[in-house]
Motif scaffolding. Structure first.
Motif, PDB file in Angstrom:
ATOM      1  N   HIS A   1      53.031  31.052  59.255  1.00 17.93           N
ATOM      2  CA  HIS A   1      52.749  32.285  58.515  1.00 17.93           C
ATOM      3  C   HIS A   1      52.137  31.880  57.175  1.00 17.93           C
ATOM      4  O   HIS A   1      52.625  30.949  56.534  1.00 17.93           O
ATOM      5  N   PRO A   2      51.099  32.583  56.714  1.00 18.77           N
ATOM      6  CA  PRO A   2      50.440  32.179  55.475  1.00 18.77           C
ATOM      7  C   PRO A   2      51.169  32.580  54.194  1.00 18.77           C
ATOM      8  O   PRO A   2      51.088  31.874  53.198  1.00 18.77           O
ATOM      9  N   PHE A   3      51.819  33.730  54.203  1.00 19.77           N
ATOM     10  CA  PHE A   3      52.353  34.340  52.988  1.00 19.77           C
ATOM     11  C   PHE A   3      51.286  34.299  51.905  1.00 19.77           C
ATOM     12  O   PHE A   3      50.269  34.944  52.070  1.00 19.77           O
ATOM     13  N   GLY A   4      51.401  33.514  50.845  1.00 18.11           N
ATOM     14  CA  GLY A   4      50.383  33.516  49.792  1.00 18.11           C
ATOM     15  C   GLY A   4      49.351  32.411  49.899  1.00 18.11           C
ATOM     16  O   GLY A   4      48.597  32.189  48.965  1.00 18.11           O
ATOM     17  N   ASP A   5      49.290  31.705  51.024  1.00 20.27           N
ATOM     18  CA  ASP A   5      48.372  30.574  51.180  1.00 20.27           C
ATOM     19  C   ASP A   5      47.089  31.041  51.863  1.00 20.27           C
ATOM     20  O   ASP A   5      47.087  31.312  53.065  1.00 20.27           O
ATOM     21  N   PRO A   6      45.971  31.124  51.133  1.00 19.83           N
ATOM     22  CA  PRO A   6      44.727  31.607  51.741  1.00 19.83           C
ATOM     23  C   PRO A   6      44.107  30.632  52.744  1.00 19.83           C
ATOM     24  O   PRO A   6      43.219  31.017  53.500  1.00 19.83           O
ATOM     25  N   SER A   7      44.592  29.391  52.801  1.00 18.41           N
ATOM     26  CA  SER A   7      44.023  28.415  53.740  1.00 18.41           C
ATOM     27  C   SER A   7      44.683  28.470  55.119  1.00 18.41           C
ATOM     28  O   SER A   7      44.244  27.796  56.045  1.00 18.41           O
ATOM     29  N   ILE A   8      45.744  29.269  55.265  1.00 18.37           N
ATOM     30  CA  ILE A   8      46.490  29.368  56.525  1.00 18.37           C
ATOM     31  C   ILE A   8      46.342  30.780  57.087  1.00 18.37           C
ATOM     32  O   ILE A   8      46.510  31.764  56.369  1.00 18.37           O
ATOM     33  N   GLY A   9      46.044  30.869  58.382  1.00 17.08           N
ATOM     34  CA  GLY A   9      46.029  32.162  59.063  1.00 17.08           C
ATOM     35  C   GLY A   9      47.345  32.356  59.796  1.00 17.08           C
ATOM     36  O   GLY A   9      47.999  31.394  60.191  1.00 17.08           O
ATOM     37  N   ASP A  10      47.756  33.599  59.991  1.00 16.94           N
ATOM     38  CA  ASP A  10      49.004  33.877  60.708  1.00 16.94           C
ATOM     39  C   ASP A  10      48.818  33.529  62.180  1.00 16.94           C
ATOM     40  O   ASP A  10      47.971  34.106  62.857  1.00 16.94           O
ATOM     41  N   GLU A  11      49.557  32.560  62.656  1.00 21.23           N
ATOM     42  CA  GLU A  11      49.469  32.100  64.046  1.00 21.23           C
ATOM     43  C   GLU A  11      50.892  31.855  64.540  1.00 21.23           C
ATOM     44  O   GLU A  11      51.441  30.767  64.400  1.00 21.23           O
ATOM     45  N   PHE A  12      51.503  32.891  65.080  1.00 27.44           N
ATOM     46  CA  PHE A  12      52.919  32.887  65.451  1.00 27.44           C
ATOM     47  C   PHE A  12      53.074  33.679  66.743  1.00 27.44           C
ATOM     48  O   PHE A  12      52.427  34.700  66.922  1.00 27.44           O
ATOM     49  N   ALA A  13      53.955  33.217  67.626  1.00 23.43           N
ATOM     50  CA  ALA A  13      54.239  33.957  68.857  1.00 23.43           C
ATOM     51  C   ALA A  13      55.646  33.629  69.338  1.00 23.43           C
ATOM     52  O   ALA A  13      56.138  32.518  69.119  1.00 23.43           O
ATOM     53  N   ALA A  14      56.260  34.591  69.986  1.00 27.95           N
ATOM     54  CA  ALA A  14      57.545  34.368  70.652  1.00 27.95           C
ATOM     55  C   ALA A  14      57.235  33.890  72.071  1.00 27.95           C
ATOM     56  O   ALA A  14      56.650  34.618  72.863  1.00 27.95           O
ATOM     57  N   GLN A  15      57.591  32.647  72.342  1.00 27.45           N
ATOM     58  CA  GLN A  15      57.327  32.020  73.647  1.00 27.45           C
ATOM     59  C   GLN A  15      58.533  32.258  74.571  1.00 27.45           C
ATOM     60  O   GLN A  15      59.661  31.988  74.191  1.00 27.45           O
ATOM     61  N   ARG A  16      58.277  32.762  75.791  1.00 29.80           N
ATOM     62  CA  ARG A  16      59.363  32.961  76.767  1.00 29.80           C
ATOM     63  C   ARG A  16      59.616  31.624  77.450  1.00 29.80           C
ATOM     64  O   ARG A  16      58.733  31.047  78.071  1.00 29.80           O
ATOM     65  N   LEU A  17      60.843  31.117  77.292  1.00 33.72           N
ATOM     66  CA  LEU A  17      61.210  29.812  77.837  1.00 33.72           C
ATOM     67  C   LEU A  17      62.391  29.928  78.781  1.00 33.72           C
ATOM     68  O   LEU A  17      63.279  30.758  78.570  1.00 33.72           O
ATOM     69  N   ALA A  18      62.406  29.077  79.796  1.00 33.57           N
ATOM     70  CA  ALA A  18      63.501  29.064  80.779  1.00 33.57           C
ATOM     71  C   ALA A  18      64.641  28.194  80.249  1.00 33.57           C
ATOM     72  O   ALA A  18      64.911  27.111  80.770  1.00 33.57           O
ATOM     73  N   ILE A  19      65.294  28.683  79.181  1.00 33.90           N
ATOM     74  CA  ILE A  19      66.443  27.984  78.603  1.00 33.90           C
ATOM     75  C   ILE A  19      67.552  28.986  78.329  1.00 33.90           C
ATOM     76  O   ILE A  19      67.291  30.179  78.178  1.00 33.90           O
ATOM     77  N   ASP A  20      68.764  28.506  78.264  1.00 35.52           N
ATOM     78  CA  ASP A  20      69.889  29.313  77.804  1.00 35.52           C
ATOM     79  C   ASP A  20      70.073  28.959  76.330  1.00 35.52           C
ATOM     80  O   ASP A  20      70.619  27.916  75.992  1.00 35.52           O
ATOM     81  N   ALA A  21      69.591  29.810  75.442  1.00 39.43           N
ATOM     82  CA  ALA A  21      69.604  29.522  74.008  1.00 39.43           C
ATOM     83  C   ALA A  21      71.009  29.513  73.422  1.00 39.43           C
ATOM     84  O   ALA A  21      71.185  29.144  72.268  1.00 39.43           O
ATOM     85  N   ARG A  22      72.008  29.870  74.218  1.00 39.04           N
ATOM     86  CA  ARG A  22      73.395  29.792  73.744  1.00 39.04           C
ATOM     87  C   ARG A  22      73.924  28.367  73.823  1.00 39.04           C
ATOM     88  O   ARG A  22      74.968  28.055  73.278  1.00 39.04           O
ATOM     89  N   GLU A  23      73.171  27.497  74.486  1.00 37.32           N
ATOM     90  CA  GLU A  23      73.527  26.073  74.598  1.00 37.32           C
ATOM     91  C   GLU A  23      72.708  25.275  73.591  1.00 37.32           C
ATOM     92  O   GLU A  23      71.721  25.759  73.051  1.00 37.32           O
ATOM     93  N   PHE A  24      73.103  24.006  73.377  1.00 36.06           N
ATOM     94  CA  PHE A  24      72.350  23.143  72.466  1.00 36.06           C
ATOM     95  C   PHE A  24      70.986  22.782  73.052  1.00 36.06           C
ATOM     96  O   PHE A  24      70.867  22.494  74.239  1.00 36.06           O
ATOM     97  N   HIS A  25      69.974  22.803  72.196  1.00 32.43           N
ATOM     98  CA  HIS A  25      68.627  22.377  72.547  1.00 32.43           C
ATOM     99  C   HIS A  25      68.016  21.702  71.340  1.00 32.43           C
ATOM    100  O   HIS A  25      68.418  21.950  70.202  1.00 32.43           O
ATOM    101  N   ALA A  26      67.028  20.864  71.569  1.00 32.72           N
ATOM    102  CA  ALA A  26      66.273  20.232  70.488  1.00 32.72           C
ATOM    103  C   ALA A  26      64.985  21.025  70.291  1.00 32.72           C
ATOM    104  O   ALA A  26      64.279  21.321  71.262  1.00 32.72           O
ATOM    105  N   TYR A  27      64.678  21.380  69.043  1.00 28.97           N
ATOM    106  CA  TYR A  27      63.497  22.168  68.697  1.00 28.97           C
ATOM    107  C   TYR A  27      62.622  21.367  67.723  1.00 28.97           C
ATOM    108  O   TYR A  27      62.526  21.709  66.540  1.00 28.97           O
ATOM    109  N   PRO A  28      61.959  20.315  68.180  1.00 27.22           N
ATOM    110  CA  PRO A  28      61.123  19.514  67.278  1.00 27.22           C
ATOM    111  C   PRO A  28      59.794  20.195  66.942  1.00 27.22           C
ATOM    112  O   PRO A  28      59.257  20.968  67.729  1.00 27.22           O
TER     113      PRO A  28
END
Length: 134
Positions: A41-68
């Motif tokens: 998200h750019p907020f006040g940075d004019p060099s960044i465009g908003d590029e964000f999406a919610a990705q549907r993943l086959a995981i149970d997010a209630r369990e531990f996962h690594a998000y690198p």
């Protein structure tokens, strides 16, 4: 909602973009899948465009996962459990701080009972950061 993100220090107004490593709303968590938001998200940075999406993943997010996230001068790549999910072709070029949070929003309508134990928990197994070798 739980989230892990990096954001500029805003020591200069334009140094304020965000790298959202993961953002997960409880409403988007199911027994075998979850929507995991990631991007920039750019907020006040004019060099960044908003590029964000919610990705549907086959995981149970209630369990531990690594998000690198791999943050380079040219891009930010996002992974879950070692699997590449998406890459954005832009990158903030200044120091950032790491933020981790849990949020509860007001009930959207009558009948939302917000059932469950309080206080709510957001258990984190570990957070690890690396600096690229020169």
């Amino acid at each position: 909602m739980v989230a892990l993100w990096m954001i500029g220090y805003e020591d200069e107004p334009q140094r304020s973009a965000e790298i959202c490593v993961c953002e997960i709303f409880g409403r988007d968590v199911g027994a075998g899948e979850a929507a995991v938001g990631m991007g920039v998200h750019p907020f006040g940075d004019p060099s960044i465009g908003d590029e964000f999406a919610a990705q549907r993943l086959a995981i149970d997010a209630r369990e531990f996962h690594a998000y690198p996230a791999e943050w380079t001068p040219a891009h930010v790549a996002f992974f879950v459990d070692g699997e590449h999910v998406t890459t954005v072709g832009q990158s903030p070029a200044y120091p950032m701080q790491l933020m981790l949070g849990i949020y509860e929003f007001p009930a959207p309508a009558a009948g939302d009972d917000r059932s469950g134990e309080y206080p709510k928990e957001f258990v984190v197994d570990y957070v690890r950061g690396y600096r690229r070798a020169a």
